[in-house]
Enzyme design. Structure first.
Site, PDB file in Angstrom:
ATOM      1  N   GLY A  16      -0.518 -11.850  -1.439  1.00 52.76           N
ATOM      2  CA  GLY A  16      -1.583 -11.124  -0.754  1.00 52.76           C
ATOM      3  C   GLY A  16      -1.518 -11.127   0.761  1.00 52.76           C
ATOM      4  O   GLY A  16      -2.546 -11.023   1.425  1.00 52.76           O
ATOM      5  N   THR A  17      -0.297 -11.194   1.343  1.00 48.80           N
ATOM      6  CA  THR A  17      -0.238 -11.136   2.806  1.00 48.80           C
ATOM      7  C   THR A  17      -0.644  -9.746   3.307  1.00 48.80           C
ATOM      8  O   THR A  17      -1.230  -9.626   4.388  1.00 48.80           O
ATOM      9  CB  THR A  17       1.159 -11.503   3.356  1.00 48.80           C
ATOM     10  OG1 THR A  17       2.113 -10.551   2.918  1.00 48.80           O
ATOM     11  CG2 THR A  17       1.566 -12.900   2.930  1.00 48.80           C
ATOM     12  N   ASN A 111       0.101   3.220  -1.550  1.00 54.61           N
ATOM     13  CA  ASN A 111       0.966   2.088  -1.885  1.00 54.61           C
ATOM     14  C   ASN A 111       1.837   1.747  -0.680  1.00 54.61           C
ATOM     15  O   ASN A 111       2.241   2.634   0.066  1.00 54.61           O
ATOM     16  CB  ASN A 111       1.871   2.448  -3.070  1.00 54.61           C
ATOM     17  CG  ASN A 111       2.799   1.309  -3.455  1.00 54.61           C
ATOM     18  OD1 ASN A 111       2.355   0.152  -3.588  1.00 54.61           O
ATOM     19  ND2 ASN A 111       4.079   1.590  -3.631  1.00 54.61           N
ATOM     20  N   HIS A 113       5.488   0.162   0.248  1.00 51.20           N
ATOM     21  CA  HIS A 113       6.790  -0.172  -0.350  1.00 51.20           C
ATOM     22  C   HIS A 113       7.690  -0.758   0.746  1.00 51.20           C
ATOM     23  O   HIS A 113       7.777  -0.184   1.841  1.00 51.20           O
ATOM     24  CB  HIS A 113       7.434   1.078  -0.963  1.00 51.20           C
ATOM     25  CG  HIS A 113       8.721   0.762  -1.636  1.00 51.20           C
ATOM     26  ND1 HIS A 113       8.787   0.074  -2.836  1.00 51.20           N
ATOM     27  CD2 HIS A 113      10.004   0.975  -1.256  1.00 51.20           C
ATOM     28  CE1 HIS A 113      10.050  -0.099  -3.163  1.00 51.20           C
ATOM     29  NE2 HIS A 113      10.800   0.432  -2.232  1.00 51.20           N
ATOM     30  N   GLU A 151       2.546  10.409 -10.213  1.00 53.92           N
ATOM     31  CA  GLU A 151       3.085   9.945 -11.497  1.00 53.92           C
ATOM     32  C   GLU A 151       4.536   9.457 -11.389  1.00 53.92           C
ATOM     33  O   GLU A 151       5.038   8.841 -12.322  1.00 53.92           O
ATOM     34  CB  GLU A 151       2.933  11.045 -12.562  1.00 53.92           C
ATOM     35  CG  GLU A 151       3.792  12.279 -12.379  1.00 53.92           C
ATOM     36  CD  GLU A 151       3.306  13.214 -11.265  1.00 53.92           C
ATOM     37  OE1 GLU A 151       2.282  12.915 -10.616  1.00 53.92           O
ATOM     38  OE2 GLU A 151       3.984  14.238 -11.043  1.00 53.92           O
ATOM     39  N   ASP A 154       6.960   5.449  -6.657  1.00 50.93           N
ATOM     40  CA  ASP A 154       7.365   5.581  -5.246  1.00 50.93           C
ATOM     41  C   ASP A 154       7.697   7.027  -4.867  1.00 50.93           C
ATOM     42  O   ASP A 154       8.401   7.269  -3.889  1.00 50.93           O
ATOM     43  CB  ASP A 154       8.565   4.660  -4.907  1.00 50.93           C
ATOM     44  CG  ASP A 154       8.203   3.187  -5.058  1.00 50.93           C
ATOM     45  OD1 ASP A 154       7.047   2.825  -4.785  1.00 50.93           O
ATOM     46  OD2 ASP A 154       9.080   2.406  -5.475  1.00 50.93           O
ATOM     47  N   ALA A 183       6.638  -4.326  10.062  1.00 50.95           N
ATOM     48  CA  ALA A 183       6.287  -3.007   9.509  1.00 50.95           C
ATOM     49  C   ALA A 183       5.061  -3.057   8.587  1.00 50.95           C
ATOM     50  O   ALA A 183       4.035  -2.455   8.888  1.00 50.95           O
ATOM     51  CB  ALA A 183       7.489  -2.417   8.779  1.00 50.95           C
TER      52      ALA A 183
HETATM   53  C1  GAR Z   1       5.239  -6.709  -0.265  1.00 50.06           C
HETATM   54  O1  GAR Z   1       6.467  -6.838   0.403  1.00 50.06           O
HETATM   55  C2  GAR Z   1       5.072  -5.301  -0.801  1.00 50.06           C
HETATM   56  O2  GAR Z   1       5.589  -4.323   0.047  1.00 50.06           O
HETATM   57  C3  GAR Z   1       5.859  -5.377  -2.076  1.00 50.06           C
HETATM   58  O3  GAR Z   1       5.527  -6.641  -2.625  1.00 50.06           O
HETATM   59  C4  GAR Z   1       5.232  -7.549  -1.551  1.00 50.06           C
HETATM   60  C5  GAR Z   1       3.888  -8.177  -1.808  1.00 50.06           C
HETATM   61  O4  GAR Z   1       3.598  -9.182  -0.865  1.00 50.06           O
HETATM   62  N1  GAR Z   1       5.547  -4.289  -2.959  1.00 50.06           N
HETATM   63  C6  GAR Z   1       6.453  -3.696  -3.735  1.00 50.06           C
HETATM   64  O5  GAR Z   1       7.595  -4.064  -3.819  1.00 50.06           O
HETATM   65  C7  GAR Z   1       5.921  -2.507  -4.520  1.00 50.06           C
HETATM   66  N2  GAR Z   1       6.999  -1.761  -5.090  1.00 50.06           N
HETATM   67  P1  GAR Z   1       2.106  -9.648  -0.584  1.00 50.06           P
HETATM   68  O6  GAR Z   1       1.477 -10.000  -1.934  1.00 50.06           O
HETATM   69  O7  GAR Z   1       2.273 -10.862   0.293  1.00 50.06           O
HETATM   70  O8  GAR Z   1       1.379  -8.525   0.115  1.00 50.06           O
END
Ligand code: GAR
Length: 203
Positions: A16-17, A111, A113, A151, A154, A183
């Site tokens: 959850g950062t 979202n 990515h 749908e 990404d 980023a």
């Molecule tokens: C983040 O890097 C996010 O961009 C990625 O998971 C991580 C979650 O970190 N998401 C994906 O790869 C989605 N396809 P977080 O829980 O610390 O925010």
């Protein structure tokens, strides 16, 4: 919508950062949205702790415990309606949502990515795997993308992107951290504000 703010829900699966970046941006970058709910598909996600510390309603809905993805999405939709949510933000949320769900929330799901779409994206690219793939391919620049969710995993309209340098000696972990710091944690709050303003102005 109350006090000129839309109501956003953040969906999470892990540390959850990115959720934390959104919470820290309230009243600064984020002025047009209230973070009204956090939902995790993993009961032990640390992101839930972050939400509770910030005093935000936080709950876990496990697809497994609910008997599958269809039941999970039904319950998720019910909870989102109950909390009168206008915008859904996927912040490290690793469940792929069905076309029925994404159609119902057309242009209302964002979202983040951790790569420059269309590179290193799609259903098998998530979390650390994205950075492993970028290093394996030898790219010298990667980054992050915020996009609307449709749908196609990404595949929705791109809203914001930011490039980040790959440095000699990078590991997936060091690269992941740099992409987050330079980023993701900047782009996601910005995108939440951008779309919230658009919703408020009726676009
Ligand atoms: C983040 O890097 C996010 O961009 C990625 O998971 C991580 C979650 O970190 N998401 C994906 O790869 C989605 N396809 P977080 O829980 O610390 O925010």
């Amino acid at each position: 919508m109350l006090n000129g703010k839309i109501r956003a829900a953040v969906l999470v699966s892990g540390g959850g950062t990115n959720l934390q970046a959104i919470l820290d941006a309230r009243g600064k970058v984020i002025r047009s949205a209230e973070i009204a709910l956090v939902v995790s598909n993993k009961p032990n996600a640390y992101a839930l702790e972050r939400a509770r510390t910030a005093g935000i309603p936080a709950l876990a809905l496990s697809p497994k415990a609910l008997g599958g993805k269809e039941a999970f999405e039904r319950e998720l939709a019910r909870v989102l309606e109950e909390h009168r949510i206008d915008l859904i933000v996927l912040a490290g949320f690793l469940v792929i949502l069905s076309p029925d769900f994404t159609r119902r929330w057309d242009h209302r799901i964002l979202n983040i990515h951790p790569a420059l779409i269309p590179s290193f994206c799609g259903k098998d690219y998530y979390g650390l795997h994205v950075h492993e793939a970028a290093l394996a391919r030898g790219v010298k620049v990667t980054g992050a993308t915020v996009h609307f969710v449709n749908e196609i995993p990404d595949g929705g309209e791109i809203l914001l992107q930011k490039a980040v340098e790959v440095l000699p000696g990078d590991t997936p972990e060091t690269l992941q951290r740099r992409v987050m710091e330079q980023a993701e944690w900047i782009l996601l709050p910005k995108a939440v504000e951008l779309v919230s303003e658009q919703i408020l102005s009726g676009e």
